[in-house]
Motif scaffolding. Structure first.
Motif, PDB file in Angstrom:
ATOM      1  N   UNK A  14       0.817  -1.205   0.000  1.00 27.97           N
ATOM      2  CA  UNK A  14       0.000   0.000   0.000  1.00 27.97           C
ATOM      3  C   UNK A  14       0.859   1.268   0.000  1.00 27.97           C
ATOM      4  N   UNK A  15       2.024   1.213   0.638  1.00 33.59           N
ATOM      5  CA  UNK A  15       2.934   2.359   0.565  1.00 33.59           C
ATOM      6  C   UNK A  15       3.393   2.570  -0.878  1.00 33.59           C
ATOM      7  N   UNK A  16       3.718   1.473  -1.544  1.00 37.15           N
ATOM      8  CA  UNK A  16       4.145   1.558  -2.947  1.00 37.15           C
ATOM      9  C   UNK A  16       3.018   2.110  -3.814  1.00 37.15           C
ATOM     10  N   UNK A  17       1.790   1.611  -3.592  1.00 36.14           N
ATOM     11  CA  UNK A  17       0.651   2.076  -4.385  1.00 36.14           C
ATOM     12  C   UNK A  17       0.418   3.569  -4.186  1.00 36.14           C
ATOM     13  N   UNK A  18       0.551   4.038  -2.940  1.00 36.05           N
ATOM     14  CA  UNK A  18       0.373   5.474  -2.673  1.00 36.05           C
ATOM     15  C   UNK A  18       1.452   6.291  -3.352  1.00 36.05           C
ATOM     16  N   UNK A  19       2.679   5.765  -3.392  1.00 38.13           N
ATOM     17  CA  UNK A  19       3.781   6.497  -4.038  1.00 38.13           C
ATOM     18  C   UNK A  19       3.569   6.610  -5.541  1.00 38.13           C
ATOM     19  N   UNK A  20       2.724   5.734  -6.099  1.00 34.06           N
ATOM     20  CA  UNK A  20       2.434   5.758  -7.542  1.00 34.06           C
ATOM     21  C   UNK A  20       1.147   6.517  -7.849  1.00 34.06           C
ATOM     22  N   UNK A  21       0.564   7.135  -6.837  1.00 35.70           N
ATOM     23  CA  UNK A  21      -0.616   7.959  -7.082  1.00 35.70           C
ATOM     24  C   UNK A  21      -1.922   7.411  -6.555  1.00 35.70           C
ATOM     25  N   UNK A  22      -1.921   6.153  -6.072  1.00 37.95           N
ATOM     26  CA  UNK A  22      -3.153   5.597  -5.498  1.00 37.95           C
ATOM     27  C   UNK A  22      -3.476   6.296  -4.195  1.00 37.95           C
ATOM     28  N   UNK A  23      -4.752   6.530  -3.958  1.00 43.14           N
ATOM     29  CA  UNK A  23      -5.168   7.183  -2.723  1.00 43.14           C
ATOM     30  C   UNK A  23      -6.117   6.268  -1.955  1.00 43.14           C
ATOM     31  N   UNK A  24      -5.857   6.094  -0.680  1.00 39.12           N
ATOM     32  CA  UNK A  24      -6.771   5.272   0.116  1.00 39.12           C
ATOM     33  C   UNK A  24      -8.142   5.914   0.211  1.00 39.12           C
ATOM     34  N   UNK A  25      -9.136   5.111   0.458  1.00 38.41           N
ATOM     35  CA  UNK A  25     -10.496   5.619   0.565  1.00 38.41           C
ATOM     36  C   UNK A  25     -10.646   6.513   1.787  1.00 38.41           C
ATOM     37  N   UNK A  26     -11.543   7.471   1.684  1.00 33.15           N
ATOM     38  CA  UNK A  26     -11.865   8.299   2.845  1.00 33.15           C
ATOM     39  C   UNK A  26     -12.685   7.513   3.868  1.00 33.15           C
ATOM     40  N   UNK A  27     -13.195   6.363   3.452  1.00 31.56           N
ATOM     41  CA  UNK A  27     -13.999   5.513   4.330  1.00 31.56           C
ATOM     42  C   UNK A  27     -13.094   4.445   4.942  1.00 31.56           C
TER      43      UNK A  27
END
Length: 213
Positions: free
Chosen positions: A137-150
């Motif tokens: 998930x850290x890698x995904x966020x570094x590539x532009x993915x954003x976790x849900x607000x929920x």
């Protein structure tokens, strides 16, 4: 009741209502492990439908058999609001149901946000794969993915990633609880995925036992 579901008949004195079919499978596996055979688990098909379901459930064939009842729903972002929502639905439920004084549990418990998956994730904190899941998930966020607000959606996503590391990577969450408990003659069913004895499940286990035993 949904027009697409088979007609329901109640056949046991214990009745546990939960949000969806994944939860039905999960709790059936838990009752199987607890050797509790007199509780029927039924989905009310989403929190928005709870009020309508409570009005209809008393009309089901066999409802007169019910002596003990419980209702479970996810806290999502607001455990207090979720509890109030269930209590409000119960105040408008038929007398036949209210007289049973159904017990309520808001997942994951202790006033926290989240869902059933949150408890499972908590039980996996010491697993070596936890670091790998975090790194994904850290890698995904570094590539532009954003976790849900929920909050609960993020835990559901993490749970699915955990399942993806297993021998049955497309398994539904509800069936995860049956691994190691059913059809264990099959190699892919032998590993126990859910440890109901883990301390993270203690409050929910206490709820099930005090409600139905």
């Amino acid at each position: 009741m949904s027009a697409n579901r088979k007609p329901l008949t109640i056949s046991k004195p214990g009745l546990l209502l939960c949000e969806g079919e994944d939860e039905v499978k999960f709790f059936n596996a838990w009752f199987f492990e607890l050797d509790i055979t007199d509780v029927q688990v039924i989905a009310y098909e989403g929190k928005a439908r709870l009020g309508t379901f409570l009005a209809d459930v008393v009309k089901l064939k066999g409802f007169n058999l019910v002596k003990l009842a419980g209702i479970i729903r996810d806290a999502d972002e607001d455990a207090s609001g979720a509890l109030q929502s269930v209590e409000h639905a119960l105040t408008h439920a038929p007398d036949e149901l209210r007289q049973l004084n159904p017990k309520i549990f808001v997942l994951p418990g202790d006033g926290k946000p989240g869902a059933l998956e949150s408890l499972w994730l908590a039980s996996l904190k010491e697993d070596p794969m936890e670091t790998c899941v975090d790194n994904f998930f850290r890698c995904a966020e570094s590539k532009g993915w954003k976790p849900s607000d929920i909050f609960a959606k993020n835990d559901k996503a993490r749970a699915q990633l955990w399942i993806a590391t297993k021998e049955v990577p497309n398994e539904r969450f509800g069936l995860a609880a049956w691994h190691g408990r059913k059809d264990t003659d099959k190699p892919w069913m032998q590993e126990k995925w859910v440890d109901f004895d883990h301390s993270s499940f203690a409050s929910l286990k206490a709820f099930l036992l005090t409600t139905f035993t």
